[in-house]
Design a protein around this motif. Structure first.
Motif, PDB file in Angstrom:
ATOM      1  N   LEU A  36       0.834  -1.200   0.000  1.00  0.00           N
ATOM      2  CA  LEU A  36       0.000   0.000   0.000  1.00  0.00           C
ATOM      3  C   LEU A  36       0.873   1.256   0.000  1.00  0.00           C
ATOM      4  CD1 LEU A  36      -2.887  -0.936   2.466  1.00  0.00           C
ATOM      5  CD2 LEU A  36      -2.875  -1.010  -0.035  1.00  0.00           C
ATOM      6  N   THR A  37       0.766   2.009  -1.085  1.00  0.00           N
ATOM      7  CA  THR A  37       1.483   3.283  -1.214  1.00  0.00           C
ATOM      8  C   THR A  37       0.530   4.302  -1.820  1.00  0.00           C
ATOM      9  OG1 THR A  37       2.262   2.959  -3.490  1.00  0.00           O
ATOM     10  CG2 THR A  37       3.576   1.951  -1.729  1.00  0.00           C
ATOM     11  N   ALA A  38       1.049   5.487  -2.073  1.00  0.00           N
ATOM     12  CA  ALA A  38       0.227   6.540  -2.682  1.00  0.00           C
ATOM     13  C   ALA A  38      -0.210   6.170  -4.096  1.00  0.00           C
ATOM     14  CB  ALA A  38       0.994   7.861  -2.692  1.00  0.00           C
ATOM     15  N   ARG A  39       0.394   5.141  -4.687  1.00  0.00           N
ATOM     16  CA  ARG A  39       0.026   4.716  -6.046  1.00  0.00           C
ATOM     17  C   ARG A  39      -1.011   3.595  -6.034  1.00  0.00           C
ATOM     18  NH1 ARG A  39       1.779   8.636  -5.861  1.00  0.00           N
ATOM     19  NH2 ARG A  39       3.834   9.459  -6.405  1.00  0.00           N
ATOM     20  N   SER A  40      -1.411   3.147  -4.850  1.00  0.00           N
ATOM     21  CA  SER A  40      -2.363   2.040  -4.753  1.00  0.00           C
ATOM     22  C   SER A  40      -3.787   2.510  -5.031  1.00  0.00           C
ATOM     23  CB  SER A  40      -2.300   1.405  -3.356  1.00  0.00           C
ATOM     24  OG  SER A  40      -1.016   0.887  -3.108  1.00  0.00           O
ATOM     25  N   GLY A  41      -4.621   1.580  -5.443  1.00  0.00           N
ATOM     26  CA  GLY A  41      -6.004   1.900  -5.750  1.00  0.00           C
ATOM     27  C   GLY A  41      -6.967   1.362  -4.710  1.00  0.00           C
TER      28      GLY A  41
ATOM     29  N   LEU B  51      -5.245   8.270   0.717  1.00  0.00           N
ATOM     30  CA  LEU B  51      -4.318   8.965  -0.178  1.00  0.00           C
ATOM     31  C   LEU B  51      -3.580  10.080   0.541  1.00  0.00           C
ATOM     32  CD1 LEU B  51      -6.351   9.183  -3.517  1.00  0.00           C
ATOM     33  CD2 LEU B  51      -4.426   7.676  -2.980  1.00  0.00           C
ATOM     34  N   LEU B  52      -4.285  10.808   1.415  1.00  0.00           N
ATOM     35  CA  LEU B  52      -3.630  11.874   2.181  1.00  0.00           C
ATOM     36  C   LEU B  52      -2.553  11.278   3.086  1.00  0.00           C
ATOM     37  CD1 LEU B  52      -6.741  14.069   3.134  1.00  0.00           C
ATOM     38  CD2 LEU B  52      -4.968  14.591   1.431  1.00  0.00           C
ATOM     39  N   MET B  53      -2.889  10.159   3.735  1.00  0.00           N
ATOM     40  CA  MET B  53      -1.919   9.500   4.615  1.00  0.00           C
ATOM     41  C   MET B  53      -0.741   8.947   3.810  1.00  0.00           C
ATOM     42  SD  MET B  53      -2.519   6.275   7.209  1.00  0.00           S
ATOM     43  CE  MET B  53      -3.549   7.195   8.347  1.00  0.00           C
ATOM     44  N   ALA B  54      -1.045   8.363   2.645  1.00  0.00           N
ATOM     45  CA  ALA B  54      -0.003   7.741   1.833  1.00  0.00           C
ATOM     46  C   ALA B  54       0.974   8.768   1.270  1.00  0.00           C
ATOM     47  CB  ALA B  54      -0.625   6.938   0.700  1.00  0.00           C
ATOM     48  N   ASP B  55       0.513   9.978   1.058  1.00  0.00           N
ATOM     49  CA  ASP B  55       1.421  11.031   0.586  1.00  0.00           C
ATOM     50  C   ASP B  55       2.433  11.416   1.659  1.00  0.00           C
ATOM     51  OD1 ASP B  55       0.633  11.367  -2.043  1.00  0.00           O
ATOM     52  OD2 ASP B  55      -0.964  12.783  -1.534  1.00  0.00           O
ATOM     53  N   GLU B  56       2.088  11.153   2.921  1.00  0.00           N
ATOM     54  CA  GLU B  56       2.976  11.497   4.025  1.00  0.00           C
ATOM     55  C   GLU B  56       3.918  10.348   4.391  1.00  0.00           C
ATOM     56  OE1 GLU B  56       3.134  14.485   5.453  1.00  0.00           O
ATOM     57  OE2 GLU B  56       1.604  15.198   4.043  1.00  0.00           O
ATOM     58  N   LYS B  57       3.485   9.108   4.146  1.00  0.00           N
ATOM     59  CA  LYS B  57       4.272   7.933   4.524  1.00  0.00           C
ATOM     60  C   LYS B  57       4.648   7.122   3.287  1.00  0.00           C
ATOM     61  CE  LYS B  57       3.573   5.670   8.207  1.00  0.00           C
ATOM     62  NZ  LYS B  57       3.064   4.725   9.221  1.00  0.00           N
ATOM     63  N   LYS B  58       5.802   6.488   3.317  1.00  0.00           N
ATOM     64  CA  LYS B  58       6.237   5.691   2.161  1.00  0.00           C
ATOM     65  C   LYS B  58       5.411   4.420   2.017  1.00  0.00           C
ATOM     66  CE  LYS B  58      11.017   7.247   1.827  1.00  0.00           C
ATOM     67  NZ  LYS B  58      12.452   6.840   1.803  1.00  0.00           N
ATOM     68  N   GLU B  59       5.012   3.834   3.144  1.00  0.00           N
ATOM     69  CA  GLU B  59       4.236   2.598   3.102  1.00  0.00           C
ATOM     70  C   GLU B  59       3.242   2.597   4.249  1.00  0.00           C
ATOM     71  OE1 GLU B  59       5.011  -2.214   3.519  1.00  0.00           O
ATOM     72  OE2 GLU B  59       6.622  -0.930   2.783  1.00  0.00           O
ATOM     73  N   ILE B  60       2.033   2.150   3.970  1.00  0.00           N
ATOM     74  CA  ILE B  60       0.963   2.137   4.969  1.00  0.00           C
ATOM     75  C   ILE B  60       0.870   0.749   5.581  1.00  0.00           C
ATOM     76  CG2 ILE B  60      -1.498   2.493   5.357  1.00  0.00           C
ATOM     77  CD1 ILE B  60       0.020   5.012   4.565  1.00  0.00           C
ATOM     78  N   ASN B  61       0.896   0.676   6.927  1.00  0.00           N
ATOM     79  CA  ASN B  61       0.792  -0.617   7.587  1.00  0.00           C
ATOM     80  C   ASN B  61      -0.620  -0.816   8.147  1.00  0.00           C
ATOM     81  OD1 ASN B  61       0.660   0.722  10.130  1.00  0.00           O
ATOM     82  ND2 ASN B  61       2.900   0.738  10.270  1.00  0.00           N
ATOM     83  N   ASP B  62      -0.841  -1.977   8.756  1.00  0.00           N
ATOM     84  CA  ASP B  62      -2.193  -2.317   9.232  1.00  0.00           C
ATOM     85  C   ASP B  62      -2.665  -1.387  10.341  1.00  0.00           C
ATOM     86  OD1 ASP B  62      -2.164  -4.352   7.430  1.00  0.00           O
ATOM     87  OD2 ASP B  62      -1.724  -5.937   8.877  1.00  0.00           O
ATOM     88  N   GLU B  63      -1.746  -0.984  11.200  1.00  0.00           N
ATOM     89  CA  GLU B  63      -2.124  -0.074  12.283  1.00  0.00           C
ATOM     90  C   GLU B  63      -2.611   1.251  11.716  1.00  0.00           C
ATOM     91  OE1 GLU B  63       0.538   2.196  15.448  1.00  0.00           O
ATOM     92  OE2 GLU B  63       0.368   0.057  15.902  1.00  0.00           O
ATOM     93  N   ASP B  64      -1.946   1.737  10.663  1.00  0.00           N
ATOM     94  CA  ASP B  64      -2.372   2.981  10.006  1.00  0.00           C
ATOM     95  C   ASP B  64      -3.795   2.843   9.470  1.00  0.00           C
ATOM     96  OD1 ASP B  64       0.128   4.225  10.399  1.00  0.00           O
ATOM     97  OD2 ASP B  64       0.934   3.317   8.568  1.00  0.00           O
TER      98      ASP B  64
END
Length: 496
Positions: A328-333, A361-374
Motif C-alpha cells: 500500500l502506497t500513494a500509487r495504490s487503488g 491517499l492523504l496519509m499515503a502522501d505522508e508515509k512511504k508505506e501504509i501498515n495495518d495499524e495505520d
C-alpha cells in the motif's frame, strides 16, 4: 535426449570469485548439498591448485554429494590437472575442466604465443586429463571474441583428444545474442565430430546480456549452460540459474528445452547464497528479488487481485515464494485498500470505501508505506499505540570471548531487559531482542550499507523477517552498526 539441457552450476567457483564472497569448506559443503537438492547436474567445486583451502573444499564436496558430477577447474598445465585429479579422488562422478585462450587478443597479448602453439597445448592438456578421468570439459577462453574458423579447429582437435564437453565462454560479456547464437550454430555445422561432445554456454553479464546470450546459445544447439545462483560472479556476474531455468519453463512451447531443476527450491537456494556469501540480491532482481512479485501500482494491484496472471507470468509459489505482495502506497487503488481491509476483518460498502480511500491517499502522501495499524486508525477504530524503542544496548565481543549483548526495550512504557550470547555482536543482539518480544520469527535477510564511506559513516541496516510465510521489513540507521541493527530488527518486529 537432445532437448535435455544440463545445468552446470559454478556458484562455488566463478561465483565465489566475487570480492568478499569467499566461503570456507563447511559453507561450501552446505551450499553443495542445497545445489544437489535443487537438481543441478554438475557442481564446479573449485580451482584446486589455486590454494590449499580450495583443494580441501573440492575433496570435501566430493565426499558430501553423490548425484551431481563434481568438476574441478584447471589451466592447460599438467601440474594443475594432476592436482585436480587428486582433489576429485572421492567424487562418485568426476570431471576435469581445463582449457586455454582462443581469441587473438588472448593468444598474442595474454599468452604471448601463436595459434599453432596454443592448439598444441590444448590438445596435450586434454589428452593428459582424459587419462585421469572419464569426463573432460575444455574451455576456449574468450571464445566470444575468437575467429570462428580457428575456434572450430580448436574444438575439433580437443574432441579428438578426448574432450566430452566443450565450453564456449563469452568471457567478457561482449557478444550480442544473435552473434553468440550464430557462433554456436557455426560450430554445430563446421565441426565434423561435434556429435561426440556437448557444447556448453558460459556467459558473463558485463553488458547485461548473459541470460539472453545463454538462451540464444541453447536455441542454436548447445546443451549445457553454466550458471550461478542469483547470477553472482566475476565483475558484473554470470548467467543467473533461476532466470535461464524459468525462461525455459515459461517458453517451453517455443524452446522445447527440458532440465532437471526442482524449481520450488529456487528461492531457498537463493536465500542460502545470500546468507552464506553475504551478497545481497537487488530488490528488482528477476525471479528472486524482494520486489519480483510485489505490486504497488493501483492498476497492477487491481489486475492481480482479479487474476494473478494479469501481471504475473510466474506463480511465486512455483519458485518457493509463499505469495505475491500487495504494497500500500500513494500509487495504490481502491481494490488494494479493500483487499487489505478484508484481511483485517473490515468490510466497507462502496460509499464508505470511497471516503476511506480519500483519507488513505492523504496519509499515503505522508508515509512511504501504509501498515495495518495505520489502516485501523484511518477507519476510526481504536488502536492501542505500540511503542517499541531501544532504551540501551551494550555488547561485549572480541577474539577471546563469546559475544554477549544486553538489551533494554521500552514496550508501551514498560522496560524489558534481556541478555544473550551469540556468534558475534549482531547475532547476540538479535537473540536478546527476540527473547524479549517472545515471537517465533525467522531472520530472512540482513543487509548493511554505508551511506557515504569512512569508518565514522552512518550504517543503514535493512532486515527482513518472516512469520507464518508472511514477510516484514525493518530499517535502522546509526553510526554504530550494531545499534542500527537493533533498531532495524525492532522496526520489523513492530509490524508483525
Amino acid at each position: 535426449m537432445r532437448n535435455r539441457v544440463y545445468v552446470f552450476d559454478t556458484t562455488l567457483r566463478d561465483g565465489e570469485q566475487v570480492p568478499g564472497c569467499q566461503l570456507n569448506t563447511v559453507e561450501k559443503i552446505e551450499l553443495a548439498r542445497e545445489l544437489e537438492r535443487l537438481g543441478v547436474d554438475v557442481i564446479e567445486a573449485g580451482f584446486p591448485v589455486s590454494s590449499p583451502g580450495d583443494f580441501r573444499s573440492v575433496v570435501e564436496v566430493s565426499k558430501a554429494v553423490s548425484e551431481p558430477v563434481i568438476c574441478a577447474l584447471t589451466r592447460a598445465v599438467e601440474h594443475d590437472i594432476e592436482v585436480a585429479a587428486q582433489a576429485l579422488e572421492f567424487a562418485k562422478r568426476k570431471r576435469i575442466h581445463t582449457g586455454i585462450g582462443s581469441s587473438d587478443i588472448h593468444i598474442y597479448h595474454k599468452l604471448k604465443s601463436t595459434p599453432e602453439a596454443i592448439l598444441e597445448r590444448g590438445v596435450k592438456a586434454t589428452r593428459f586429463a582424459r587419462n585421469l578421468v572419464d569426463e573432460v570439459e575444455f574451455y576456449c577462453e574468450d571464445a566470444g571474441r575468437s575467429r570462428p574458423e580457428f575456434l572450430a579447429q580448436m574444438v575439433e582437435a580437443v574432441i579428438d583428444a578426448g574432450a566430452t564437453v566443450i565450453n564456449i565462454p563469452d568471457t567478457t560479456g561482449y557478444c550480442l545474442p544473435d552473434q553468440y547464437g550464430a557462433l554456436i550454430d557455426y560450430l554445430m555445422n563446421h565441426v565434423s565430430n561435434i556429435d561426440k561432445a556437448i557444447l556448453s554456454v558460459h556467459c558473463h553479464n558485463d553488458l547485461g546480456l548473459a541470460t539472453a546470450n545463454t538462451i540464444a546459445g541453447l536455441r542454436a544447439g548447445a546443451r549445457q549452460m553454466e550458471v550461478t545462483v542469483n547470477g553472482i560472479g566475476e565483475r558484473a556476474g554470470n548467467t543467473s540459474l533461476e532466470e535461464a531455468v524459468m525462461i525455459m519453463r515459461s517458453h517451453y512451447e517455443t524452446l522445447k528445452l527440458d532440465h532437471n531443476i526442482d524449481i520450488q527450491r529456487i528461492y531457498p537456494a537463493s536465500r542460502m547464497v545470500t546468507r552464506l556469501m553475504r551478497m545481497p540480491v537487488q530488490p528488482n532482481k528477476a525471479i528472486v528479488g524482494r520486489n519480483a512479485f510485489a505490486h504497488s501500482s493501483g492498476i497492477h494491484q487491481d489486475g492481480v487481485l482479479k487474476n494473478r496472471e494479469n501481471y504475473e507470468i510466474i506463480d511465486p509459489q512455483d519458485v518457493g515464494i509463499p505469495a505475491s505482495s500487495i504494497i500500500l502506497t500513494a500509487r495504490s487503488g481502491k481494490a488494494a485498500l479493500s483487499h487489505r481491509l478484508d484481511k483485517l476483518g473490515v468490510t466497507l460498502n462502496r460509499e464508505e470505501l470511497s471516503a476511506a480511500y480519500d483519507k488513505f491517499l492523504l496519509m499515503a502522501d505522508e508515509k512511504k508505506e501504509i501498515n495495518d495499524e495505520d489502516l485501523m486508525k484511518l477507519i476510526g477504530q481504536e488502536v492501542k499505540q505500540r511503542v517499541l524503542e531501544i532504551e540501551s544496548l551494550e555488547v561485549v565481543c572480541g577474539s577471546n570471548d563469546t559475544a554477549k549483548a544486553a538489551v533494554s526495550i521500552n514496550r508501551n512504557g514498560v522496560k524489558a531487559y534481556n541478555e544473550a550470547a551469540g556468534n558475534g555482536p549482531v547475532d547476540a543482539t538479535i537473540k536478546a531482542i527476540t527473547e524479549i518480544m517472545g515471537l517465533n520469527v525467522k531472520l530472512e535477510e540482513y543487509l548493511v550499507q554505508a551511506i557515504t564511506g569512512g569508518s565514522d559513516d552512518l550504517a543503514k541496516v535493512h532486515v527482513q523477517i518472516s512469520q507464518d510465510d508472511t514477510f516484514f521489513h525493518g530499517f535502522g540507521c546509526d553510526t554504530d552498526t550494531v545499534l542500527a541493527t537493533a533498531r532495524a530488527y525492532l522496526d520489523a518486529i513492530s509490524k508483525v
